[in-house]
Design an enzyme around this catalytic site. Structure first.
Site, PDB file in Angstrom:
ATOM      1  N   LYS A  61      -4.082  -5.835 -15.747  1.00 59.90           N
ATOM      2  CA  LYS A  61      -4.810  -5.427 -16.958  1.00 59.90           C
ATOM      3  C   LYS A  61      -5.774  -6.508 -17.420  1.00 59.90           C
ATOM      4  O   LYS A  61      -6.843  -6.206 -17.954  1.00 59.90           O
ATOM      5  CB  LYS A  61      -3.833  -5.074 -18.083  1.00 59.90           C
ATOM      6  N   HIS A  64     -10.580  10.489 -39.287  1.00 62.79           N
ATOM      7  CA  HIS A  64     -11.892  10.761 -38.711  1.00 62.79           C
ATOM      8  C   HIS A  64     -12.818   9.590 -38.975  1.00 62.79           C
ATOM      9  O   HIS A  64     -12.829   9.062 -40.086  1.00 62.79           O
ATOM     10  CB  HIS A  64     -12.488  12.013 -39.346  1.00 62.79           C
ATOM     11  N   ALA A  73       7.304  -0.165 -15.781  1.00 57.83           N
ATOM     12  CA  ALA A  73       7.928  -1.209 -16.589  1.00 57.83           C
ATOM     13  C   ALA A  73       8.638  -0.624 -17.814  1.00 57.83           C
ATOM     14  O   ALA A  73       9.756  -1.025 -18.147  1.00 57.83           O
ATOM     15  CB  ALA A  73       6.864  -2.212 -17.021  1.00 57.83           C
ATOM     16  N   GLY A  84      -4.143   3.643   0.242  1.00 59.68           N
ATOM     17  CA  GLY A  84      -3.370   4.275  -0.828  1.00 59.68           C
ATOM     18  C   GLY A  84      -4.188   4.460  -2.102  1.00 59.68           C
ATOM     19  O   GLY A  84      -4.651   3.492  -2.688  1.00 59.68           O
ATOM     20  N   ALA A  85      -4.373   5.741  -2.489  1.00 62.45           N
ATOM     21  CA  ALA A  85      -5.090   6.039  -3.742  1.00 62.45           C
ATOM     22  C   ALA A  85      -4.085   6.363  -4.834  1.00 62.45           C
ATOM     23  O   ALA A  85      -4.233   7.328  -5.576  1.00 62.45           O
ATOM     24  CB  ALA A  85      -6.056   7.206  -3.541  1.00 62.45           C
ATOM     25  N   GLY A  86      -3.027   5.542  -4.924  1.00 63.42           N
ATOM     26  CA  GLY A  86      -2.066   5.678  -6.027  1.00 63.42           C
ATOM     27  C   GLY A  86      -2.560   4.837  -7.194  1.00 63.42           C
ATOM     28  O   GLY A  86      -3.701   4.360  -7.200  1.00 63.42           O
ATOM     29  N   GLU A 142      -6.567   7.490   1.782  1.00 64.61           N
ATOM     30  CA  GLU A 142      -5.353   8.118   1.249  1.00 64.61           C
ATOM     31  C   GLU A 142      -4.888   9.200   2.216  1.00 64.61           C
ATOM     32  O   GLU A 142      -5.644  10.123   2.529  1.00 64.61           O
ATOM     33  CB  GLU A 142      -5.644   8.705  -0.142  1.00 64.61           C
ATOM     34  N   ARG A 151       5.806   1.011  -3.299  1.00 64.92           N
ATOM     35  CA  ARG A 151       6.757  -0.096  -3.436  1.00 64.92           C
ATOM     36  C   ARG A 151       8.144   0.402  -3.043  1.00 64.92           C
ATOM     37  O   ARG A 151       8.421   1.601  -3.112  1.00 64.92           O
ATOM     38  CB  ARG A 151       6.758  -0.613  -4.892  1.00 64.92           C
TER      39      ARG A 151
HETATM   40  P1  FAD Z   1      10.682  -6.551 -11.248  1.00 63.13           P
HETATM   41  O1  FAD Z   1       9.572  -6.650 -12.225  1.00 63.13           O
HETATM   42  O2  FAD Z   1      10.328  -6.469  -9.794  1.00 63.13           O
HETATM   43  O3  FAD Z   1      11.623  -7.802 -11.523  1.00 63.13           O
HETATM   44  C1  FAD Z   1      12.745  -8.072 -10.765  1.00 63.13           C
HETATM   45  C2  FAD Z   1      13.058  -9.557 -10.879  1.00 63.13           C
HETATM   46  O4  FAD Z   1      14.328  -9.803 -10.320  1.00 63.13           O
HETATM   47  C3  FAD Z   1      12.061 -10.432 -10.126  1.00 63.13           C
HETATM   48  O5  FAD Z   1      11.696 -11.530 -10.912  1.00 63.13           O
HETATM   49  C4  FAD Z   1      12.863 -10.893  -8.906  1.00 63.13           C
HETATM   50  O6  FAD Z   1      12.457 -12.156  -8.425  1.00 63.13           O
HETATM   51  C5  FAD Z   1      14.256 -10.960  -9.505  1.00 63.13           C
HETATM   52  N1  FAD Z   1      15.339 -10.865  -8.527  1.00 63.13           N
HETATM   53  C6  FAD Z   1      15.526  -9.940  -7.560  1.00 63.13           C
HETATM   54  N2  FAD Z   1      16.679 -10.156  -6.910  1.00 63.13           N
HETATM   55  C7  FAD Z   1      17.236 -11.252  -7.468  1.00 63.13           C
HETATM   56  C8  FAD Z   1      18.428 -11.982  -7.225  1.00 63.13           C
HETATM   57  N3  FAD Z   1      19.314 -11.602  -6.285  1.00 63.13           N
HETATM   58  N4  FAD Z   1      18.680 -13.078  -7.988  1.00 63.13           N
HETATM   59  C9  FAD Z   1      17.813 -13.471  -8.958  1.00 63.13           C
HETATM   60  N5  FAD Z   1      16.679 -12.810  -9.230  1.00 63.13           N
HETATM   61  C10 FAD Z   1      16.397 -11.712  -8.496  1.00 63.13           C
HETATM   62  N6  FAD Z   1       4.135  -0.631 -14.431  1.00 63.13           N
HETATM   63  C11 FAD Z   1       3.775  -0.159 -15.640  1.00 63.13           C
HETATM   64  O7  FAD Z   1       4.599   0.413 -16.344  1.00 63.13           O
HETATM   65  N7  FAD Z   1       2.489  -0.313 -16.109  1.00 63.13           N
HETATM   66  C12 FAD Z   1       1.534  -0.913 -15.375  1.00 63.13           C
HETATM   67  O8  FAD Z   1       0.384  -1.045 -15.820  1.00 63.13           O
HETATM   68  C13 FAD Z   1       1.871  -1.421 -14.096  1.00 63.13           C
HETATM   69  N8  FAD Z   1       0.959  -2.054 -13.340  1.00 63.13           N
HETATM   70  C14 FAD Z   1       1.334  -2.583 -12.134  1.00 63.13           C
HETATM   71  C15 FAD Z   1       0.368  -3.221 -11.368  1.00 63.13           C
HETATM   72  C16 FAD Z   1       0.709  -3.769 -10.147  1.00 63.13           C
HETATM   73  C17 FAD Z   1      -0.341  -4.482  -9.337  1.00 63.13           C
HETATM   74  C18 FAD Z   1       2.058  -3.690  -9.695  1.00 63.13           C
HETATM   75  C19 FAD Z   1       2.462  -4.306  -8.391  1.00 63.13           C
HETATM   76  C20 FAD Z   1       3.027  -3.032 -10.443  1.00 63.13           C
HETATM   77  C21 FAD Z   1       2.666  -2.464 -11.665  1.00 63.13           C
HETATM   78  N9  FAD Z   1       3.603  -1.776 -12.449  1.00 63.13           N
HETATM   79  C22 FAD Z   1       3.216  -1.257 -13.660  1.00 63.13           C
HETATM   80  C23 FAD Z   1       4.993  -1.588 -12.013  1.00 63.13           C
HETATM   81  C24 FAD Z   1       5.897  -2.601 -12.718  1.00 63.13           C
HETATM   82  O9  FAD Z   1       5.445  -3.901 -12.427  1.00 63.13           O
HETATM   83  C25 FAD Z   1       7.339  -2.406 -12.281  1.00 63.13           C
HETATM   84  O10 FAD Z   1       7.726  -1.074 -12.527  1.00 63.13           O
HETATM   85  C26 FAD Z   1       8.271  -3.335 -13.049  1.00 63.13           C
HETATM   86  O11 FAD Z   1       7.913  -4.682 -12.860  1.00 63.13           O
HETATM   87  C27 FAD Z   1       9.721  -3.124 -12.624  1.00 63.13           C
HETATM   88  O12 FAD Z   1      10.535  -3.950 -13.391  1.00 63.13           O
HETATM   89  P2  FAD Z   1      11.959  -4.479 -12.862  1.00 63.13           P
HETATM   90  O13 FAD Z   1      12.450  -5.397 -13.912  1.00 63.13           O
HETATM   91  O14 FAD Z   1      12.771  -3.338 -12.440  1.00 63.13           O
HETATM   92  O15 FAD Z   1      11.616  -5.288 -11.535  1.00 63.13           O
HETATM   93  P1  AMP Z   2       1.913   5.004  -4.892  1.00 67.27           P
HETATM   94  O1  AMP Z   2       3.195   5.382  -4.220  1.00 67.27           O
HETATM   95  O2  AMP Z   2       1.561   5.814  -6.104  1.00 67.27           O
HETATM   96  O3  AMP Z   2       1.800   3.520  -5.141  1.00 67.27           O
HETATM   97  O4  AMP Z   2       0.751   5.331  -3.868  1.00 67.27           O
HETATM   98  C1  AMP Z   2       0.745   4.907  -2.540  1.00 67.27           C
HETATM   99  C2  AMP Z   2      -0.145   5.858  -1.755  1.00 67.27           C
HETATM  100  O5  AMP Z   2      -0.356   5.328  -0.462  1.00 67.27           O
HETATM  101  C3  AMP Z   2       0.448   7.257  -1.582  1.00 67.27           C
HETATM  102  O6  AMP Z   2      -0.417   8.199  -2.175  1.00 67.27           O
HETATM  103  C4  AMP Z   2       0.550   7.408  -0.076  1.00 67.27           C
HETATM  104  O7  AMP Z   2       0.219   8.737   0.342  1.00 67.27           O
HETATM  105  C5  AMP Z   2      -0.479   6.412   0.450  1.00 67.27           C
HETATM  106  N1  AMP Z   2      -0.215   5.963   1.831  1.00 67.27           N
HETATM  107  C6  AMP Z   2       0.960   5.500   2.331  1.00 67.27           C
HETATM  108  N2  AMP Z   2       0.847   5.191   3.659  1.00 67.27           N
HETATM  109  C7  AMP Z   2      -0.450   5.447   4.002  1.00 67.27           C
HETATM  110  C8  AMP Z   2      -1.230   5.345   5.219  1.00 67.27           C
HETATM  111  N3  AMP Z   2      -0.683   4.907   6.383  1.00 67.27           N
HETATM  112  N4  AMP Z   2      -2.538   5.712   5.195  1.00 67.27           N
HETATM  113  C9  AMP Z   2      -3.106   6.144   4.040  1.00 67.27           C
HETATM  114  N5  AMP Z   2      -2.433   6.276   2.880  1.00 67.27           N
HETATM  115  C10 AMP Z   2      -1.127   5.939   2.837  1.00 67.27           C
END
Ligand code: FAD
Ligand code: AMP
Length: 475
Positions: free
Chosen positions: A58, A451, A327, A188-190, A211, A279
């Site tokens: 962000k 408004h 999150a 990936g267009a997610g 995608e 993921r």
């Molecule tokens: P995580 O955030 O992955 O945290 C898990 C933590 O546990 C990590 O620090 C890891 O190191 C630690 N850990 C794991 N195993 C162990 C262990 N055995 N011992 C000690 N520590 C450990 N979500 C949104 O809602 N809004 C968004 O805008 C958004 N944008 C995103 C953008 C990107 C580029 C990415 C990659 C993700 C985005 N997400 C977004 C998804 C969001 O980041 C995740 O859904 C969220 O972080 C999940 O939270 P969590 O606490 O389950 O796991």
């Molecule tokens: P998301 O799960 O929302 O993060 O999006 C990931 C996207 O990647 C999904 O829409 C999948 O269809 C796409 N994807 C996964 N594997 C492939 C691949 N080999 N080629 C093109 N797109 C892919």
């Protein structure tokens, strides 16, 4: 430090750290173990979200949107800008500062709530014992009445396109690029692919998104997806649907990507390739043999609707369990769990988890899509209000997209709200609250909206569901 806690949380991301804080607020003794390490080796709480996900993405989306608007949109306001240029190093420095302040903030919150912060690895042993390994390798055995697993997720690595930095990178690598690649490929267009593609497109990269699925944003309402696709195309994002990547290899300083679509096999040459193909849950070395905690066939920790595993006193929350990898979903699960442990009420309403894509225009929704309602067979009505008819959106020079409400014909219940347009991610909060209270469109219709605000679009969409919108033609 004590060796016994009421609660031990393993994982300090947006699911784990709120669980620990709520447990502290509930006057339970609690420790939170987290092993996240930055590239420089330093530990940081906050998990993927704060360190390599929501927050840094962000920050870059904000900076690049400002740059784009300064170049493309200021002139229409009568603001003359000359020689606008971008300093990627400064942009990255600002982002890093925001991340650092946020992650350090967690330590302050822990202190305030009485949470013991442990930085290192946590492993669940049988009998609610936890092995903690510190940075220096020293091990200690801790015991708890309850253990909450919040180990999160990691990017999927494709066999056909294995990571090879600096050319073939994951989302974290894409957030750390120090210059603008001329040609950028995204698999990936997610949500993540679109957000990261937008960041670098705005800075001038030629972005091609591949995608595999034939439909754009298949999980979203298709009217919303079509509108969003139109805007992305105008912005120059080249999104190729039905394009399955079959191989990628680094050749010199470029990446040669092979993909297949209905027309056959193709190749694409790019300077950097971001793999944003989803993921997967992470649980490496988290569970010792014999804990009794089970994983499903995709690697998610098995839990019931209240995040209980099959083992008494062991819970799991966030990305490592079923449900959307978001999150705020993890945060609510963490808080629910800490409340249930304390004998209080706790519940997550999975029907009202909002989704937001922070592109421009933003995309946000909650509840069922029109397609889902249609296939359920329940008679429904739809109200759509275009931002073109919103005075505030026009004043902002952002009169794009629409707000859409899908509601039941029988009892007027709001079933889904879908917004593509300015600040959609903020506007969706009203819809979430409305649905949380089982509101009808009439409830929204009779609610006063200031408004001129963007929120009037939600109000007018509710009116449009009964063909009673004031500021649009009710078509
Ligand atoms: P995580 O955030 O992955 O945290 C898990 C933590 O546990 C990590 O620090 C890891 O190191 C630690 N850990 C794991 N195993 C162990 C262990 N055995 N011992 C000690 N520590 C450990 N979500 C949104 O809602 N809004 C968004 O805008 C958004 N944008 C995103 C953008 C990107 C580029 C990415 C990659 C993700 C985005 N997400 C977004 C998804 C969001 O980041 C995740 O859904 C969220 O972080 C999940 O939270 P969590 O606490 O389950 O796991
Ligand atoms: P998301 O799960 O929302 O993060 O999006 C990931 C996207 O990647 C999904 O829409 C999948 O269809 C796409 N994807 C996964 N594997 C492939 C691949 N080999 N080629 C093109 N797109 C892919």
């Amino acid at each position: 430090m004590a060796d016994f806690f009421d609660v031990i949380v393993i994982g300090g991301g947006p699911a784990g750290y709120p669980a620990a804080i709520r447990a502290g607020q509930n006057r339970l003794t609690v420790a939170c173990i987290d092993e996240w390490r930055n590239r420089d080796g330093s530990y940081a709480f906050g998990g993927t979200c704060l360190n390599a996900g929501c927050i840094p993405s962000k920050a870059l989306l904000e900076s690049t949107e400002l740059y784009h608007r300064a170049r493309e949109e200021f002139a229409v306001h009568g603001i003359k800008m000359e020689g606008v240029s971008v300093d990627v190093a400064q942009m990255q420095k600002r982002k890093a500062g925001i991340v650092k302040a946020s992650t350090q903030g967690i330590l302050a919150l822990f202190k305030g709530a009485g949470v013991t912060a442990l930085q290192g690895h946590g492993k669940l042993l049988s009998g609610r014992r936890v092995e903690f390994t510190a940075a220096d390798g020293a091990k200690r055995e801790l015991t708890a009445k309850h253990v909450i697993l919040a180990s999160g997720s990691v990017p999927v690595e494709l066999k056909c396109a294995p990571f090879k930095a600096p050319h073939i990178i994951d989302s974290q690598g894409a957030l750390e690029l120090d210059s603008v690649p001329k040609r950028l490929g995204v698999i990936g267009a997610g949500v993540i692919g679109l957000e990261l593609g937008s960041v670098w497109r705005r800075l001038g990269s030629e972005v091609t998104v591949l995608e595999a699925l034939p439909e754009f944003l298949a999980i979203a309402d298709q009217q919303l997806a079509k509108e969003a696709a139109r805007h992305f195309k105008k912005q120059g994002l080249d999104i190729r649907l039905g394009a399955k990547v079959t191989g990628a290899r680094v050749a010199g300083d470029a990446v040669e990507v092979a993909y297949e679509d209905a027309k056959g096999a193709h190749s694409l040459s790019v300077d950097r390739l971001i793999v944003a193909a989803g993921r997967r849950p992470y649980s490496a070395d988290l569970l010792a043999d014999g804990t009794g905690v089970e994983l499903d066939e995709h690697g998610f920790i098995k839990v019931d609707q209240h995040c209980r595993t099959a083992v008494e006193g062991v819970w799991a929350v966030g990305d490592c369990v079923r449900g959307p990898m978001l999150a705020h979903k993890g945060k609510e699960e963490g808080v629910m769990t800490a409340d249930l442990i304390a004998g209080r009420f706790g519940e997550v309403n999975y029907k009202t988890v909002p989704s937001v894509i922070y592109t421009a225009p933003e995309i946000a929704w909650v509840g069922q899509t029109e397609e889902q309602v249609k296939s359920s067979g329940r008679p429904y009505k739809v109200g759509v209000f275009p931002f073109l008819a919103s005075g505030r959106a026009r004043a902002m020079e952002q009169a794009q997209g629409f707000a859409k409400i899908v509601a039941a014909r029988d009892d007027d219940e709001i079933l889904g709200v879908h917004i593509v347009g300015p600040m959609a991610g903020e506007l969706i909060a009203e819809a979430v609250l409305a649905m949380e209270y089982s509101a009808s469109t009439e409830d929204l219709q009779r609610t006063i909206h200031a408004h001129p605000t963007l929120s009037e679009a939600v109000h007018e969409a509710a009116l449009a569901a009964d063909k009673r919108a004031i500021d649009s033609l009710n078509r």
